[in-house]
Design a protein around this motif. Sequence first.
Motif, PDB file in Angstrom:
ATOM      1  N   VAL A 199       0.838  -1.198   0.000  1.00 44.68           N
ATOM      2  CA  VAL A 199       0.000   0.000   0.000  1.00 44.68           C
ATOM      3  C   VAL A 199       0.877   1.253   0.000  1.00 44.68           C
ATOM      4  O   VAL A 199       1.691   1.455   0.908  1.00 44.68           O
ATOM      5  CB  VAL A 199      -0.926   0.030   1.232  1.00 44.68           C
ATOM      6  CG1 VAL A 199      -1.849   1.252   1.181  1.00 44.68           C
ATOM      7  CG2 VAL A 199      -1.753  -1.248   1.309  1.00 44.68           C
ATOM      8  N   VAL A 233      -7.385   1.003  -2.215  1.00 44.44           N
ATOM      9  CA  VAL A 233      -7.527  -0.256  -1.478  1.00 44.44           C
ATOM     10  C   VAL A 233      -8.954  -0.791  -1.514  1.00 44.44           C
ATOM     11  O   VAL A 233      -9.184  -1.980  -1.315  1.00 44.44           O
ATOM     12  CB  VAL A 233      -7.073  -0.112  -0.007  1.00 44.44           C
ATOM     13  CG1 VAL A 233      -5.592   0.210   0.074  1.00 44.44           C
ATOM     14  CG2 VAL A 233      -7.906   0.932   0.722  1.00 44.44           C
ATOM     15  N   TYR A 255       1.023  -7.243   5.009  1.00 46.08           N
ATOM     16  CA  TYR A 255       0.726  -5.885   4.584  1.00 46.08           C
ATOM     17  C   TYR A 255       2.022  -5.072   4.608  1.00 46.08           C
ATOM     18  O   TYR A 255       2.691  -4.993   5.641  1.00 46.08           O
ATOM     19  CB  TYR A 255      -0.296  -5.234   5.518  1.00 46.08           C
ATOM     20  CG  TYR A 255      -1.613  -5.961   5.572  1.00 46.08           C
ATOM     21  CD1 TYR A 255      -2.616  -5.696   4.651  1.00 46.08           C
ATOM     22  CD2 TYR A 255      -1.857  -6.917   6.561  1.00 46.08           C
ATOM     23  CE1 TYR A 255      -3.834  -6.361   4.707  1.00 46.08           C
ATOM     24  CE2 TYR A 255      -3.065  -7.589   6.620  1.00 46.08           C
ATOM     25  CZ  TYR A 255      -4.048  -7.307   5.689  1.00 46.08           C
ATOM     26  OH  TYR A 255      -5.255  -7.976   5.743  1.00 46.08           O
TER      27      TYR A 255
END
Length: 248
Positions: free
Chosen positions: A27, A117, A203
Amino acid sequence: MKTKLMFLVFLITSLVTSCTVTENIYVNKDGSGKFNVDLDGSSLMAMMPKDSLKNEKSIDSTFTFKQLLADNKDSIAKLSIDEQQLLKKLENFNMRMQMNQEQKQFLFSLQTNFKNVSELQDAMTAINAISLLQNKANKATEFGSAIPSEGLANNNSTLSYSFKGNKFTRIAVLNIVKKETLNEEAAEMNKMIFASSNYIVKYHFAKPVKKVSNTSALFSEDRKTVTLQYPFSEYMEHPEKLNLEVEF
């Protein structure tokens, strides 16, 4: 139905039933990023008799789902509108397949980029969509009968992601009505199938994480990577256990 698709479903089914599934979600600061899921079935390859693969050549192949769907457009046209829309979401996915007998390597990788996202899906959505397409066209075949009609890895939940301000969240909500109507025999089969598999989610963020709501989460040394790991059966029966809220 194309032979390539049936072979693909068969191999993916074999991998998911006895392998480690790893999601990597990268991300960026603006909420865009990359999604990658790896299915490592090397342990399955190691258990196979040497003679069974002596004539098999090593494989390292990459292709797009967009092309796969185009090749099977006639079968897709026979599906419901909802099912067609599910498959259309996979157009931007790429797949890489690697198989090497000598190195005992058996890997699948699914990859796509996202602008926000909120576009992220459950990793198993892609696999279930392939199963759906193959099942609809080949219910009477050996391949079709090998895959539960409810979906290869359908945990009956709705998954959503959010990235606002200094918070990132993943929320899986169990669809109770669907759970109650799930065929018991199929549910028990799923439990046995995934008993030896693991599900890992990593993540990767652009900045250090301050705290995470999920107490099972592990941090990298620079606190920019958060990892969750559960047996696949936990992912199937209690998808909410992978829920988390990340603060930066």
